[in-house]
Design an enzyme around this catalytic site. Structure first.
Site, short mmCIF file in Angstrom:
data_model
loop_
_atom_site.label_atom_id
_atom_site.label_comp_id
_atom_site.label_asym_id
_atom_site.label_seq_id
_atom_site.Cartn_x
_atom_site.Cartn_y
_atom_site.Cartn_z
N LYS A 194 0.86 -1.19 0.00
CA LYS A 194 0.00 0.00 0.00
C LYS A 194 0.89 1.23 0.00
CE LYS A 194 -2.42 1.63 3.77
NZ LYS A 194 -2.35 3.09 3.87
N ASP B 217 -3.45 4.40 -1.86
CA ASP B 217 -4.41 4.84 -0.83
C ASP B 217 -4.38 6.36 -0.73
OD1 ASP B 217 -5.93 5.05 1.49
OD2 ASP B 217 -4.32 4.36 2.82
N LYS C 223 -7.41 8.26 -1.04
CA LYS C 223 -8.70 8.70 -0.47
C LYS C 223 -9.26 9.97 -1.11
CE LYS C 223 -7.76 6.76 4.15
NZ LYS C 223 -6.31 6.45 4.12
N ASP D 103 -13.78 14.98 -3.76
CA ASP D 103 -13.90 16.29 -4.40
C ASP D 103 -15.17 16.26 -5.24
OD1 ASP D 103 -13.30 18.84 -5.60
OD2 ASP D 103 -11.17 18.45 -5.27
N THR E 198 -11.69 5.60 10.95
CA THR E 198 -11.73 5.01 12.30
C THR E 198 -11.32 6.04 13.36
OG1 THR E 198 -9.60 4.06 11.71
CG2 THR E 198 -11.46 2.56 11.76
N ARG F 2 2.97 -1.28 10.77
CA ARG F 2 4.02 -1.38 11.77
C ARG F 2 4.35 -2.79 12.27
NH1 ARG F 2 1.27 3.44 14.85
NH2 ARG F 2 -0.46 2.38 13.80
O1 C5P Z 1 0.84 0.43 11.13
P1 C5P Z 1 -0.57 -0.05 11.00
O2 C5P Z 1 -0.70 -1.54 10.84
O3 C5P Z 1 -1.48 0.52 12.07
O4 C5P Z 1 -1.01 0.59 9.59
C1 C5P Z 1 -2.33 0.56 9.13
C2 C5P Z 1 -2.41 1.30 7.84
O5 C5P Z 1 -3.78 1.37 7.44
C3 C5P Z 1 -1.91 2.74 7.89
O6 C5P Z 1 -1.37 3.05 6.59
C4 C5P Z 1 -3.18 3.54 8.12
O7 C5P Z 1 -3.10 4.85 7.60
C5 C5P Z 1 -4.21 2.72 7.36
N1 C5P Z 1 -5.58 2.88 7.82
C6 C5P Z 1 -5.98 2.62 9.12
N2 C5P Z 1 -7.29 2.78 9.49
C7 C5P Z 1 -8.18 3.20 8.59
C8 C5P Z 1 -7.82 3.47 7.28
C9 C5P Z 1 -6.49 3.30 6.92
O8 C5P Z 1 -5.17 2.21 9.93
N3 C5P Z 1 -9.45 3.31 8.95
#
Ligand code: C5P
Length: 232
Positions: free
Chosen positions: A32, A59, A61, A64, A119, A211
């Protein structure tokens, strides 16, 4: 495309991204590319990762007016990504325009999925700031339904919501779910998390993990563990 693990490459430069992906040798995970990396490096980072053989979820998003989203999606479609997204809050008209823009002359197009409510938005801020006076679950499910009616392929949602989204919008409507952590791992700032194995059980189609893989001492083993739990 079947069930898969998508690695969120949340890096601020091409150099850090390639250093990370070089560790994977011949393995080419689905990745991603979010706003941070895209705004740092521009479309060339998409082309470069595509050339290396990665599937790409871009990603960005989009949100507009329909005409602008349509034209922007037409440009993104030429980058030949596998999946991209927009905010369902832009309305069905915007989502339909996006699909039109994304569709190439030969009828093919990347998968298009919608963000419902972020979220990070809770019921209180939804009510106070957005004047939306309904329970957040109801709002999320309604936005998912609108995305499905507009012809989109799925939504980004919590893995815990994946089952409900399938009940409401059909099993062919994809759920792409961040908020995934290993049972023995750090949760960080994610609030409602689940493991790859449970995400599979509930019916996520794609999990997005950042992460727990990018920050692992051995990212390749962490990725393989996620694949073993979620895909195999
Ligand atoms: O590091 P982690 O596993 O938390 O990363 C989750 C990824 O998904 C990040 O790129 C975050 O921006 C994205 N994301 C999220 N929750 C959402 C939409 C996207 O954590 N509702």
């Amino acid at each position: 495309m079947g069930r898969d693990v998508i690695i969120a490459c949340d890096f601020d430069s091409k150099q850090k991204t390639l250093e990370f992906l070089d560790k994977f040798g011949d393995i080419r995970p689905f990745v991603k590319i979010g706003m941070e990396l895209y705004y740092a490096e521009g479309p060339s980072i998409v082309r470069e990762l595509k050339d290396r053989g990665h599937k790409i979820f871009l990603d960005l998003k989009l949100h507009d007016i329909p005409n602008t989203v349509k034209k922007s999606m037409a440009v993104l479609s030429r980058l030949d990504v596998d999946m991209t997204n927009l905010h369902a809050g832009g309305t069905k008209n915007m989502m339909r325009a996006a699909l039109e823009g994304l569709t190439r002359e030969d009828g093919s197009r990347p998968m298009l999925i919608a963000v419902t409510q972020l979220t990070s938005t809770d019921e209180e801020s939804m009510r106070a700031d957005l004047l939306i006076d309904r329970p957040i679950d109801e709002v999320v499910m309604h936005y998912a339904k609108c995305a499905s009616e507009a012809g989109l392929d799925g939504v980004v949602c919590s893995p815990l919501e994946a089952g409900k989204v399938h009940d409401r919008c059909g099993s062919g409507f994809f759920t792409v779910t961040p908020g995934v952590r290993f049972a023995d791992g750090e949760v960080g700032d994610q609030k409602r998390v689940t493991t790859p194995a449970v995400a599979k059980e509930i019916g996520s189609d794609y999990i997005v993990m950042g992460r727990p893989i990018t920050g692992a001492t051995d990212p390749v083993s962490a990725y393989q563990r996620a694949v073993a739990e979620f895909v195999d």
